[in-house]
Design an enzyme around this catalytic site. Sequence first.
Site, PDB file in Angstrom:
ATOM      1  N   CYS A   1       0.845  -1.187   0.000  1.00 30.87           N
ATOM      2  CA  CYS A   1       0.000   0.000   0.000  1.00 30.87           C
ATOM      3  C   CYS A   1       0.884   1.242   0.000  1.00 30.87           C
ATOM      4  O   CYS A   1       1.954   1.258   0.606  1.00 30.87           O
ATOM      5  CB  CYS A   1      -0.946   0.099   1.195  1.00 30.87           C
ATOM      6  SG  CYS A   1      -2.171  -1.199   1.247  1.00 30.87           S
TER       7      CYS A   1
ATOM      8  N   ARG B   1       4.245  -0.253  -4.850  1.00 31.25           N
ATOM      9  CA  ARG B   1       3.930  -0.703  -3.500  1.00 31.25           C
ATOM     10  C   ARG B   1       2.666  -1.543  -3.440  1.00 31.25           C
ATOM     11  O   ARG B   1       2.378  -2.181  -2.422  1.00 31.25           O
ATOM     12  CB  ARG B   1       3.762   0.499  -2.573  1.00 31.25           C
ATOM     13  CG  ARG B   1       4.998   1.330  -2.443  1.00 31.25           C
ATOM     14  CD  ARG B   1       4.757   2.490  -1.528  1.00 31.25           C
ATOM     15  NE  ARG B   1       4.563   2.050  -0.158  1.00 31.25           N
ATOM     16  CZ  ARG B   1       5.538   1.876   0.718  1.00 31.25           C
ATOM     17  NH1 ARG B   1       6.780   2.094   0.376  1.00 31.25           N
ATOM     18  NH2 ARG B   1       5.274   1.482   1.941  1.00 31.25           N
TER      19      ARG B   1
ATOM     20  N   TRP C   1      -2.453  -2.835  -1.668  1.00 33.96           N
ATOM     21  CA  TRP C   1      -2.044  -4.240  -1.735  1.00 33.96           C
ATOM     22  C   TRP C   1      -2.885  -4.914  -0.668  1.00 33.96           C
ATOM     23  O   TRP C   1      -2.670  -4.733   0.521  1.00 33.96           O
ATOM     24  CB  TRP C   1      -0.557  -4.378  -1.442  1.00 33.96           C
ATOM     25  CG  TRP C   1      -0.009  -5.751  -1.678  1.00 33.96           C
ATOM     26  CD1 TRP C   1       0.459  -6.255  -2.847  1.00 33.96           C
ATOM     27  CD2 TRP C   1       0.157  -6.803  -0.709  1.00 33.96           C
ATOM     28  NE1 TRP C   1       0.894  -7.552  -2.671  1.00 33.96           N
ATOM     29  CE2 TRP C   1       0.716  -7.916  -1.372  1.00 33.96           C
ATOM     30  CE3 TRP C   1      -0.125  -6.918   0.656  1.00 33.96           C
ATOM     31  CZ2 TRP C   1       1.006  -9.112  -0.724  1.00 33.96           C
ATOM     32  CZ3 TRP C   1       0.155  -8.109   1.302  1.00 33.96           C
ATOM     33  CH2 TRP C   1       0.716  -9.192   0.608  1.00 33.96           C
TER      34      TRP C   1
ATOM     35  N   ASN D   1      -2.181   2.835   5.315  1.00 32.08           N
ATOM     36  CA  ASN D   1      -1.262   1.748   4.980  1.00 32.08           C
ATOM     37  C   ASN D   1      -0.911   1.062   6.292  1.00 32.08           C
ATOM     38  O   ASN D   1      -0.471   1.725   7.228  1.00 32.08           O
ATOM     39  CB  ASN D   1      -0.002   2.334   4.323  1.00 32.08           C
ATOM     40  CG  ASN D   1       1.117   1.319   4.203  1.00 32.08           C
ATOM     41  OD1 ASN D   1       0.860   0.127   4.068  1.00 32.08           O
ATOM     42  ND2 ASN D   1       2.349   1.777   4.236  1.00 32.08           N
ATOM     43  N   GLY D   2      -1.127  -0.249   6.377  1.00 31.93           N
ATOM     44  CA  GLY D   2      -0.803  -0.963   7.614  1.00 31.93           C
ATOM     45  C   GLY D   2      -1.900  -1.934   7.972  1.00 31.93           C
ATOM     46  O   GLY D   2      -2.765  -2.253   7.141  1.00 31.93           O
TER      47      GLY D   2
ATOM     48  N   GLU E   1      19.197 -16.497  -5.879  1.00 31.52           N
ATOM     49  CA  GLU E   1      18.728 -15.167  -6.273  1.00 31.52           C
ATOM     50  C   GLU E   1      18.233 -15.208  -7.734  1.00 31.52           C
ATOM     51  O   GLU E   1      17.196 -14.624  -8.057  1.00 31.52           O
ATOM     52  CB  GLU E   1      19.854 -14.139  -6.087  1.00 31.52           C
ATOM     53  CG  GLU E   1      19.592 -12.733  -6.618  1.00 31.52           C
ATOM     54  CD  GLU E   1      18.399 -12.031  -5.997  1.00 31.52           C
ATOM     55  OE1 GLU E   1      17.823 -12.525  -5.027  1.00 31.52           O
ATOM     56  OE2 GLU E   1      18.009 -10.971  -6.538  1.00 31.52           O
TER      57      GLU E   1
ATOM     58  N   LYS F   1      14.449 -14.257  -8.874  1.00 31.18           N
ATOM     59  CA  LYS F   1      14.159 -13.241  -9.897  1.00 31.18           C
ATOM     60  C   LYS F   1      13.266 -13.838 -10.982  1.00 31.18           C
ATOM     61  O   LYS F   1      12.292 -13.233 -11.404  1.00 31.18           O
ATOM     62  CB  LYS F   1      15.447 -12.795 -10.551  1.00 31.18           C
ATOM     63  CG  LYS F   1      16.192 -11.557 -10.391  1.00 31.18           C
ATOM     64  CD  LYS F   1      15.881 -10.376  -9.610  1.00 31.18           C
ATOM     65  CE  LYS F   1      15.142 -10.480  -8.325  1.00 31.18           C
ATOM     66  NZ  LYS F   1      15.745  -9.810  -7.211  1.00 31.18           N
TER      67      LYS F   1
ATOM     68  N   GLU G   1       9.618 -14.592  -9.683  1.00 27.45           N
ATOM     69  CA  GLU G   1       8.735 -13.481  -9.328  1.00 27.45           C
ATOM     70  C   GLU G   1       8.245 -12.684 -10.528  1.00 27.45           C
ATOM     71  O   GLU G   1       7.164 -12.124 -10.480  1.00 27.45           O
ATOM     72  CB  GLU G   1       9.337 -12.580  -8.252  1.00 27.45           C
ATOM     73  CG  GLU G   1      10.575 -11.836  -8.641  1.00 27.45           C
ATOM     74  CD  GLU G   1      11.157 -11.027  -7.481  1.00 27.45           C
ATOM     75  OE1 GLU G   1      10.429 -10.639  -6.570  1.00 27.45           O
ATOM     76  OE2 GLU G   1      12.367 -10.770  -7.523  1.00 27.45           O
TER      77      GLU G   1
ATOM     78  N   HIS H   1      21.162 -35.423  -3.672  1.00 23.93           N
ATOM     79  CA  HIS H   1      20.443 -35.906  -2.493  1.00 23.93           C
ATOM     80  C   HIS H   1      18.935 -35.776  -2.670  1.00 23.93           C
ATOM     81  O   HIS H   1      18.189 -35.827  -1.695  1.00 23.93           O
ATOM     82  CB  HIS H   1      20.915 -35.156  -1.249  1.00 23.93           C
ATOM     83  CG  HIS H   1      22.373 -35.348  -0.989  1.00 23.93           C
ATOM     84  ND1 HIS H   1      22.888 -36.538  -0.539  1.00 23.93           N
ATOM     85  CD2 HIS H   1      23.434 -34.535  -1.196  1.00 23.93           C
ATOM     86  CE1 HIS H   1      24.207 -36.436  -0.438  1.00 23.93           C
ATOM     87  NE2 HIS H   1      24.563 -35.229  -0.853  1.00 23.93           N
TER      88      HIS H   1
ATOM     89  N   LYS I   1       6.432  -4.026  -3.214  1.00 32.77           N
ATOM     90  CA  LYS I   1       7.843  -3.692  -3.047  1.00 32.77           C
ATOM     91  C   LYS I   1       8.282  -3.739  -1.593  1.00 32.77           C
ATOM     92  O   LYS I   1       9.348  -4.247  -1.284  1.00 32.77           O
ATOM     93  CB  LYS I   1       8.093  -2.300  -3.626  1.00 32.77           C
ATOM     94  CG  LYS I   1       9.538  -1.854  -3.572  1.00 32.77           C
ATOM     95  CD  LYS I   1      10.356  -2.514  -4.648  1.00 32.77           C
ATOM     96  CE  LYS I   1      11.816  -2.125  -4.590  1.00 32.77           C
ATOM     97  NZ  LYS I   1      12.650  -3.109  -5.300  1.00 32.77           N
TER      98      LYS I   1
HETATM   99  C1  F6R Z   1      12.914  -9.733  -4.654  1.00 35.14           C
HETATM  100  C2  F6R Z   1      12.583  -8.735  -3.667  1.00 35.14           C
HETATM  101  C3  F6R Z   1      12.159  -9.178  -2.320  1.00 35.14           C
HETATM  102  C4  F6R Z   1      12.803  -8.288  -1.252  1.00 35.14           C
HETATM  103  C5  F6R Z   1      12.269  -8.655   0.135  1.00 35.14           C
HETATM  104  C6  F6R Z   1      12.946  -7.870   1.227  1.00 35.14           C
HETATM  105  O1  F6R Z   1      13.283  -9.171  -5.862  1.00 35.14           O
HETATM  106  O2  F6R Z   1      12.642  -7.569  -3.931  1.00 35.14           O
HETATM  107  O3  F6R Z   1      12.470 -10.512  -2.092  1.00 35.14           O
HETATM  108  O4  F6R Z   1      14.181  -8.453  -1.308  1.00 35.14           O
HETATM  109  O5  F6R Z   1      10.891  -8.403   0.182  1.00 35.14           O
HETATM  110  O6  F6R Z   1      12.736  -6.499   1.075  1.00 35.14           O
HETATM  111  P1  F6R Z   1      13.654  -5.448   1.793  1.00 35.14           P
HETATM  112  O7  F6R Z   1      15.017  -5.594   1.247  1.00 35.14           O
HETATM  113  O8  F6R Z   1      13.043  -4.121   1.477  1.00 35.14           O
HETATM  114  O9  F6R Z   1      13.614  -5.778   3.260  1.00 35.14           O
END
Ligand code: F6R
Length: 603
Positions: free
Chosen positions: A2, A27, A75, A99-100, A479, A483, A486, A502, A598
């Site tokens: 949000c 967001r 969100w 937001n919250g 990682e 990527k 997602e 394993h 985000k």
């Molecule tokens: C993946 C991504 C998320 C963030 C995670 C932590 O591309 O962006 O996995 O890394 O939500 O977010 P932060 O770093 O803001 O605590």
Amino acid sequence: MCGIIGYAGPREPVGVVSEALSRLEYRGYDSSGVAFFGREGSLTVVRASGKLSRLTEALQGTTGLPGTAIGHIRWATHGAPTEENAHPHRSGPIVLVHNGIIENEHALRQELIGEGVVFSSETDTEVLAHRIHRAFREEGNLPAAVRKGLAGVEGSYALAVLCEERPGQLVVLRKGAPLILGEAEGEYFAASDVPAFLKWTRRVMPLPPEVLATLSPEGLSLCRLGDGEPVPAVFEEVPWDPVQAEKGHYRHFMEKEIYEGPRAIIDTLEGRLAEENSRVILPELVRLGPNPTEIVFVACGTSYHAALLGRLMIESFSSISVRVEIASEFRYRPLRARKGAWVIGISQSGETADTLGALELARKEGYLTVGVTNVGGSSITRETEATLLTRAGPEIGVASTKAFVAQVTLVWLLALYFGRRESPEVRKSLAALVRSPTRLEAFLGSVDPNAVDRMARQVLEARFVIFIGRGIDYPLAIEGALKLKEITYRPADGYPGGELKHGPIALVESGVLVVAPLVDPLLRLKEISNIREIEARGGTVLTIGPAGDAIEPLPSFPLPASEGWDGVFLASAVLQLLAYRAASMAGNDVDQPRNLAKSVTVE
Ligand code: F6R
């Protein structure tokens, strides 16, 4: 998770708030809405479910009176992403965005229902609107009504509140969710994140928790939520360039941000190298006293992967033992670190609820805490003893790219900081770090888009993609898998290369693609053995690594020979581009992948 925006000033507010929402869209993007004073002076609410473009359509040609306005991008947590559940929510003259999460929502809702209040949404937010409305009837004063309405409310919130009977006033406050104030000539902004208003001002003030701000075109006043005592407003200029929050000639923020990796390294190194780049200085850590006996990293998602790299790097150069914990798991276990340990939280946003919760636990248990974050003034900076800023600039794409590069730069710096300065390995590694932005820049400039696209097509054709790696290639592998998942929504997973036999190797058959970054010089031969095991079972393997060594045939995606750990930057750029191109080819919304937000400010 949000985004909210509030505006008080002389501009036409619907345009300002809509544009600000477009910069907060990362967001959340389940629904959105705005509230503004219409030409006839009444407080008008326009909401739409779905992406922001639906709201933009609904607002076509709409203008409001200069003065105050608010906006929200959602969100969903409580209630489906419908128009009824979209913010702003209204009760009588009170209109607000939130937001919250209100944790005692159920009890508060029952109390209001008992008083005859009829709810029009399933959201927890609506209880706030009714409570503030009730308090406004008693107090006749908006800031006082907000303070009274929030007494007894549990949970986290950032709120922006308007009142039809007080058109010139906008009241905002926060507890546990971010809210930043912006100040320009004769106008004020309040938003979940700086890029929302960066176009209009760089003068910002993170609103302290439980401080209520009343904004109007004439001025700003702050007071404590509990006792109403005045609080001074102190604005500072952020170094962020408004252009960083624009796409420029790129199609997506993610693509632009991948290419901003070199700049993220340069800016993160800025001021942290002394004596002609032969020594790392981290003044932020000096006041913490002696070096830690142990480091416990806590983080989520991509930041957790940066922490895994940090462990390998720090343990290479010092005798400090390092643990890495997923924040959401860690916070419900006994910490049991050594006396003198530091708990270091890594978080791009500085607002991730689980990371903040883990740090709070550590602090309560008497450990020193350090925050590594990309957002100055974010909650993590206030809730830790020291902050190390990564300086990637605003990251708008939901999938983290340049912020990861900056985090890796920072943990590499930490490794050198704790290492013995005289050690030739430390010196060599420092020299490699200093050269890494130039080398990454040159590499990114030389990447053949067709080669990335060929790999991206293979990824899209595969039924399942397995990423494997050992040593520093393992965090890179997981990682890379994250990527890909997602933004392409394709099944993918990452495993340590040696662990494959394993269990996961049972998945290998034709149609399964294996992607292997190969930049760890110490474990390369072992990684190649793992690759041979896969090929022997009919799996196709794409390798990303330096050309011209023991790998026959050449890696599928050749990299320049690594210097120190800079292969991490090169290989992660390829993995990011691979996910980016595959998602673009699949026609996905790269910057706003489904179901994600985000910054994850709820548990
Ligand atoms: C993946 C991504 C998320 C963030 C995670 C932590 O591309 O962006 O996995 O890394 O939500 O977010 P932060 O770093 O803001 O605590």
